[in-house]
Design an enzyme around this catalytic site. Structure first.
Site, PDB file in Angstrom:
ATOM      1  N   ALA A 168      -7.680  12.961 -42.774  1.00 56.85           N
ATOM      2  CA  ALA A 168      -6.626  14.050 -43.467  1.00 56.85           C
ATOM      3  C   ALA A 168      -5.814  14.541 -42.223  1.00 56.85           C
ATOM      4  CB  ALA A 168      -7.202  14.697 -44.519  1.00 56.85           C
ATOM      5  N   PRO A 169      -4.495  14.908 -42.799  1.00 60.56           N
ATOM      6  CA  PRO A 169      -3.518  15.335 -41.666  1.00 60.56           C
ATOM      7  C   PRO A 169      -3.870  16.877 -41.149  1.00 60.56           C
ATOM      8  CG  PRO A 169      -2.289  14.772 -43.489  1.00 60.56           C
ATOM      9  CD  PRO A 169      -3.773  14.475 -43.736  1.00 60.56           C
ATOM     10  N   ARG A 170      -4.848  17.575 -41.741  1.00 60.25           N
ATOM     11  CA  ARG A 170      -5.357  18.597 -41.364  1.00 60.25           C
ATOM     12  C   ARG A 170      -6.385  18.319 -40.112  1.00 60.25           C
ATOM     13  NH1 ARG A 170      -7.150  18.149 -46.318  1.00 60.25           N
ATOM     14  NH2 ARG A 170      -9.668  17.752 -46.515  1.00 60.25           N
ATOM     15  N   TYR A 171      -7.129  17.498 -40.099  1.00 63.22           N
ATOM     16  CA  TYR A 171      -8.349  16.894 -39.072  1.00 63.22           C
ATOM     17  C   TYR A 171      -7.510  16.273 -37.809  1.00 63.22           C
ATOM     18  CZ  TYR A 171     -11.228  18.270 -43.171  1.00 63.22           C
ATOM     19  OH  TYR A 171     -11.489  18.738 -44.294  1.00 63.22           O
ATOM     20  N   ILE A 172      -6.381  15.769 -37.787  1.00 62.15           N
ATOM     21  CA  ILE A 172      -5.965  15.135 -36.550  1.00 62.15           C
ATOM     22  C   ILE A 172      -4.711  15.983 -35.933  1.00 62.15           C
ATOM     23  CG2 ILE A 172      -6.711  12.811 -37.442  1.00 62.15           C
ATOM     24  CD1 ILE A 172      -4.108  12.286 -38.448  1.00 62.15           C
TER      25      ILE A 172
END
Length: 903
Positions: free
Chosen positions: A137-141
């Site tokens: 998910a974008p919040r993790y990368i």
């Protein structure tokens, strides 16, 4: 329009004059009386839309090689750049200032850019182009611009700008990319009426070709794919329409019975490749035993061949009948001068090289101007200080006199400057601090001016030899960034394969339980199920052991088989219920378990391993069903409860190694099935994505509850209808619902609507009923309109009346629970007021404690939202906001209200 008016319409615009009935095509007239057929407007609308998709979404610009979304992403990353990584979620949010098409499109484009490993330096799980695994998910990368991008892509001094879509910001028209980026990355886009498919090319070969072009030499560039493989470019046709590239996986022979695939064709994944092989095997086009996917950083797919199959023949069959060989038809379409053009890759590279020359020329001109300005001011400063011109202004009484005296003092030296001395130059001299004047070092100033002059001479030299300077630029890029970017795809010429068809029929699995044999050739024995040659089977035996083995014609799998089936790896939905006796005289245990990953042909214990253990009861439940069984114990004096029921749903589901819970210490005489039971698997969490109007389990959109069994979803719409449905992910929605959640029969819905016939406000309270079809809960008049709904248990309402008349007050607060009772959803309801109503507004609902204990309200935890306000619309667009939560935690359960604007 009356008959006379119709006769005055020009014949070319007269519907009747065209042989059409007036009702066949609507017409539109403006204030001037001119009538235009709507059918005549469709062409313009389609062309406008087609142009927009071509220019603004699908096709890249030829000079920077980027689609608009990619350009905006890079521009946003440059805005955020401070040398450190940024969360991808932040980058997406920042890019939305420039890109009007939502976070999903931006996120996908950003991940694709990152996976190309040219412009973006990534951190975290960005997916795997080999296996097709998606990114986290974008919040993790996280991501940042690569050093290559910072050096090659950006230069604010040579960038032309335009306003963003909302006019709040500026964005680049085109980025000043000094490299054939379009050919290095490749692109694929589908527009209206055309498509673009440009294959990626090798980084170093592009630089070499650019140098060759600038030197006037011939060059040829061919695609190179990050997945490697082999390719035949004999029909590449310079990337123009009509060409075709054949790409193959790299397959080698490990031994006589095993092939290994180490590189895969472009645009495929290991999963899709394996699936194509399995499909070909199922159709009888190839003959294999099994496939093992050992892919991690590098591709490794082992293909185990069936007996008596030639490895060479198998390789030909794989190329002929599977995705081990694919064909790609390039179509180089680009935007040049706001128009789509079809160009060959050689022409694109020439344009890119010429554009690089022009950009470097602009940069040198800018640098030359800056050096001249620095040199001019350094000379002015030296003259101003060394000739003590600043003393001439000591007696000046006005600012203009100061300017004039300084200008007069510079007159003897003006001829040595490259341009005229202007007022701004003199003003800069007046801003020199006294401290700098007192510490001025003439020798140091001369050194600075000499350094500036040397730089200026070098810039002039580069301008005079611009082509050589550009060649040096490309060679520097190759030396600096070319390491590790060697060609990965092997250039080959392929022959046409005429592989002999290998017929493999669908197989059926049979078992001989007493003798312990299973296979596809035991046709006289018990039929189990259909299978294929590459399937695995799982076999449970009466001694409490099981084994997973491959399907064969006939193999010994152990005697006293109690269950046999095709094994599905990582299947955690099939639950096995078992009762076994530990040893010959030990206690009995019960357990529920699943079987996921195992080692083939290895025997596993399901009991405690005591000698003499045996299975007393066993079932396999594909959906986790938990039956009820009756346990009959062997008679024994003083045995208090010889017969009792066991509900498997009370047992926790664990792994196969768990010993289980003790059922009884006494001997069991028999076990009888009492009830089949229902699934006990955990409920399925469902979300509603308002952007696509679909249910999902991927946590996209609004969480609407956990579902299992016969649970239903209820959705309420602005049209004044509700509908209940199952939680099948294929359910379609035409508009965004005002309210969507788990259906609860005891839920109370309070609705306020305007009756179309009387134009009066009505209020009603009802329990929704299950119905697959939309049910209207407002009056059937076509002008009836829903105003607001509430699902609060005890709502409070403020009614604002139109000022005037004989009424005592203009506002009234209503306890809805006391004002109207609960009736059926078809009831008309109660008139809200005898006076004309200006507006209605939900107030804070009454606390549950004022009426009854909270535990009497059967509302699930996931329904505990706060007040919800919805924007006006009877036909809400998928992009509009569905809810606005004011406080997700502070309000008590069941306090939600939904309001539509009204006049």
């Amino acid at each position: 329009m009356n008959e006379n008016e119709n006769n005055n319409i020009p014949e070319e615009n007269n519907i009747s004059g065209n042989g059409m009935e007036p009702t066949d095509s609507p017409i539109q007239s403006d204030d001037s009386g001119k009538v235009t057929k709507i059918s005549g407007m469709y062409q313009d609308w389609f062309l406008d839309y087609a142009s927009y998709v071509i220019l603004e979404r699908a096709v890249p610009e030829i000079r920077d090689g980027l689609k608009p979304v990619q350009r905006r992403i890079l521009h946003s990353m440059k805005d955020l750049d401070d040398g450190r990584y940024n969360k991808v979620a932040n980058i997406i949010g920042h890019t939305m200032k420039y890109h009007p098409h939502g976070d999903a499109a931006i996120g996908d484009a950003l991940v694709q850019l990152g996976q190309k490993d040219i412009l973006i330096d990534t951190q975290g799980n960005w997916g795997n182009i080999l296996t097709g695994d998606s990114s986290a998910a974008p919040r993790y990368i996280e991501a940042r611009l690569s050093k290559f991008a910072l050096e090659v892509v950006f230069n604010g001094k040579t960038t032309k700008w335009k306003s963003s879509y909302d006019g709040r910001n500026n964005e680049p028209i085109s980025l000043p990319v000094k490299f054939p980026l379009l050919l290095a990355q490749g692109v694929e886009g589908i527009a209206v009426g055309l498509a673009s498919k440009i294959l990626p090319h090798n980084f170093m070969e592009l630089l070499d070709a650019s140098v060759a072009y600038l030197k006037g030499e011939k060059f040829e560039i061919l695609p190179d794919f990050i997945t490697g493989g082999q390719a035949d470019f004999s029909r590449y046709n310079d990337g123009l329409r009509g060409g075709k590239v054949r790409i193959r996986a790299k397959i080698s022979i490990q031994d006589k019975k095993t092939l290994v695939i180490t590189e895969i064709p472009f645009a495929t994944t290991t999963g899709s490749l394996i699936e194509s092989i399995l499909n070909a095997n199922d159709k009888g086009k190839i003959k294999i035993k099994k496939i093992e996917d050992n892919t991690a950083r590098n591709v490794e797919i082992l293909v185990h061949l069936a007996p008596n199959i030639s490895p060479d023949q198998a390789i030909d069959a794989l190329y002929a009948f599977t995705d081990c060989e694919i064909g790609i038809s390039p179509n180089c379409c680009v935007i040049e001068g706001n128009k789509p053009r079809f160009l060959g890759v050689s022409e694109i590279l020439k344009i890119s090289a010429d554009h690089t020359v022009d950009l470097l020329n602009q940069e040198l001109d800018i640098e030359k101007h800056e050096l001249l300005e620095q040199l001019l001011f350094s000379s002015l400063e030296k003259i101003f200080i060394e000739n003590r011109i600043y003393r001439d202004i000591e007696e000046c009484e006005t600012w203009e006199a100061v300017i004039e005296n300084i200008d007069k003092g510079l007159d003897p030296f003006k001829k040595q400057f490259y341009r005229e001395i202007v007022r701004d130059d003199i003003i800069r001299l007046t801003e020199i601090k006294i401290k700098r004047i007192s510490r001025f070092d003439s020798f140091k100033a001369d050194e600075i001016m000499k350094g500036l002059q040397d730089k200026l001479d070098q810039v002039n030299k580069n301008l005079e030899n611009l082509i050589g300077y550009t060649i040096a630029w490309f060679l520097k890029l190759k030396e600096k960034y070319g390491k590790g970017r060697e060609r990965k795809t092997e250039i080959r010429s392929f022959e046409n394969i005429e592989a002999t068809r290998v017929a493999v029929a669908n197989e059926k699995l049979y078992v001989n339980r007493s003798e312990g044999f299973a296979g596809t050739s035991l046709r006289k024995d018990e039929f189990v199920c259909d299978c294929s040659d590459i399937d695995d089977i799982i076999v449970f035996r009466a001694d409490g052991t099981f084994v997973v083995t491959k399907v064969s014609d006939k193999s010994f799998v152990g005697k006293n088989i109690i269950h046999i089936a095709v094994f599905e790896k990582n299947d955690d939905r099939t639950i096995y219920n078992m009762i076994y006796q530990d040893g010959q005289s030990g206690p009995s245990y019960m357990k529920r378990f699943y079987v996921k990953g195992v080692t083939r042909d290895k025997e596993y214990e399901l009991t405690k391993g005591t000698k003499g253990s045996k299975v007393l009861y066993f079932t396999a439940n594909p959906n986790g069903e938990a039956e009820v069984v009756t346990i009959h114990l062997r008679y024994k004096p003083k045995l208090r409860k010889p017969v009792f029921d066991l509900e498997f749903k009370d047992l926790a589901i664990k792994g196969r190694n768990a010993g289980g819970n003790m059922l009884t210490k006494h001997h069991i005489r028999k076990i009888v099935l009492k009830d089949q039971g229902v699934s006990t698997l955990s409920a399925l969490n469902i979300w509603f994505d308002e952007n696509v109007l679909r249910l999902n389990v991927d946590k996209r959109g609004k969480f609407i509850g956990s579902y299992k069994g016969d649970d239903k979803i209820i959705s309420i719409f602005s049209s004044g209808t509700f509908r209940t449905m199952g939680y099948d992910l294929s359910v379609h929605f035409d508009v965004i619902p005002l309210f969507i959640e788990k259906f609860l029969p005891e839920r109370i819905i309070t609705a306020i609507y305007i009756d179309g016939e009387t134009k009066q406000f009505y209020i009603k309270r009802f329990h929704p009923e299950q119905s697959d079809k939309p049910q209207s809960f407002i009056s059937e008049h076509p002008e009836s309109k829903l105003i607001t709904i509430s699902v609060a248990q005890y709502p409070m309402l403020k009614v604002s009346l139109v000022p005037g008349g004989r009424k005592l007050k203009n506002e009234e607060e209503i306890n809805v629970d006391e004002f109207i009772g609960i009736k059926g959803f078809k009831a008309r309801g109660k008139r809200l007021s005898t006076y004309e109503i200006e507006s209605v507004e939900w107030l804070e609902p009454l606390a549950l404690d004022n009426h009854q204990d909270e535990d009497q309200i059967k509302e699930p935890a996931e329904s505990a939202d706060s007040e919800i306000t919805s924007s006006e619309s009877d036909e809400k667009s998928p992009g509009s906001s569905m809810i606005n939560k004011k406080d997700d935690k502070s309000d008590p359960p069941d306090m939600r209200q939904i309001t539509l604007d009204f006049e």
